[in-house]
Design an enzyme around this catalytic site. Structure first.
Site: not given
Length: 222
Positions: A51-53, A55, A150
């Site tokens: 996961l992105d930072k 998220t 996003r």
């Protein structure tokens, strides 16, 4: 960092763990999510997706190489269904449907959606109104591109609340959460959900009557 990670499921082959928002997945500016999990469980773990930072939400960490290889194959085949929650304060061009298109790198580490469909990012979504000026989305990615959700929401005129990189309005957090997972493991159908634990707008959404239809996201018409 003295952070105790929330364990959603402990299985012989894997853990399902909550990643907090703003915690780097890999160690960049201090110990990342995977390293913290290894320290907490005192064992070698294998990242099979990320996961992105910004998220929060559900992450699977495999406990052995064999399980890691199987999960990698399941993700490559899109055999693991993932569902996300997001919130925007901008009116979308459409309230439900598909976002499809190739993605290309843009500036400052971001991406953009292209009109072409050679190797497209594919996302389906539904949305509901839950308070004046705000809309919530439930999204299911059918591909696994970096920043896919996003970019998808920005492309319909509704950047995620708090997602400054994609022109979202500044807020107390980035309102993107990995909400649910559904997959078959060794013949057993497994389903996990995890409600967001922080963010004022998320907490308001969870109290709204309209949210009840999303309690079992795999039952929606995808």
């Amino acid at each position: 960092m003295n952070l105790i990670l929330n364990v959603v499921c402990e299985h012989a082959d894997f853990y399902v763990v909550e990643k907090p928002a703003e915690l780097s997945f890999h160690s960049e500016d201090g110990p990342g999510f995977v390293v913290l999990a290894e320290r907490q469980f005192n064992e070698k773990l294998y990242a099979v997706h990320r996961l992105d930072k910004v998220t929060s939400g559900l992450i699977i960490l495999a406990r052995n190489k064999s399980a890691a290889a199987t999960f990698t194959e399941l993700f490559a085949q899109h055999s693991i269904d993932k569902f996300y929650l997001a919130i925007t304060d901008s009116k979308p061009k459409k309230k439900q449907g598909w976002v499809k298109g190739d993605m290309a790198k843009s500036r400052r580490g971001t991406y953009k959606l292209l009109a072409s469909n050679l190797n497209p990012a594919i996302t389906r979504f539904y949305s509901i109104s839950f308070k004046a000026g705000f809309r919530a989305f439930i999204l299911k990615p059918f591909s696994g591109k970096t920043h896919q959700l996003r970019v998808a929401l920005k492309s319909i005129g509704s950047p995620i609340l708090g997602d400054i990189a994609y022109s979202g309005t500044a807020s107390d957090r980035t309102y993107l959460h990995a909400y649910a997972l559904s997959f078959t493991w060794k013949g057993e159908n497994l389903q996990f959900t995890l409600l967001p634990s922080n963010g004022d707008a998320f907490l308001t959404l969870l109290q709204h009557d309209n949210f009840q239809a999303w309690r079992s996201p795999w039952e929606l018409d995808w």
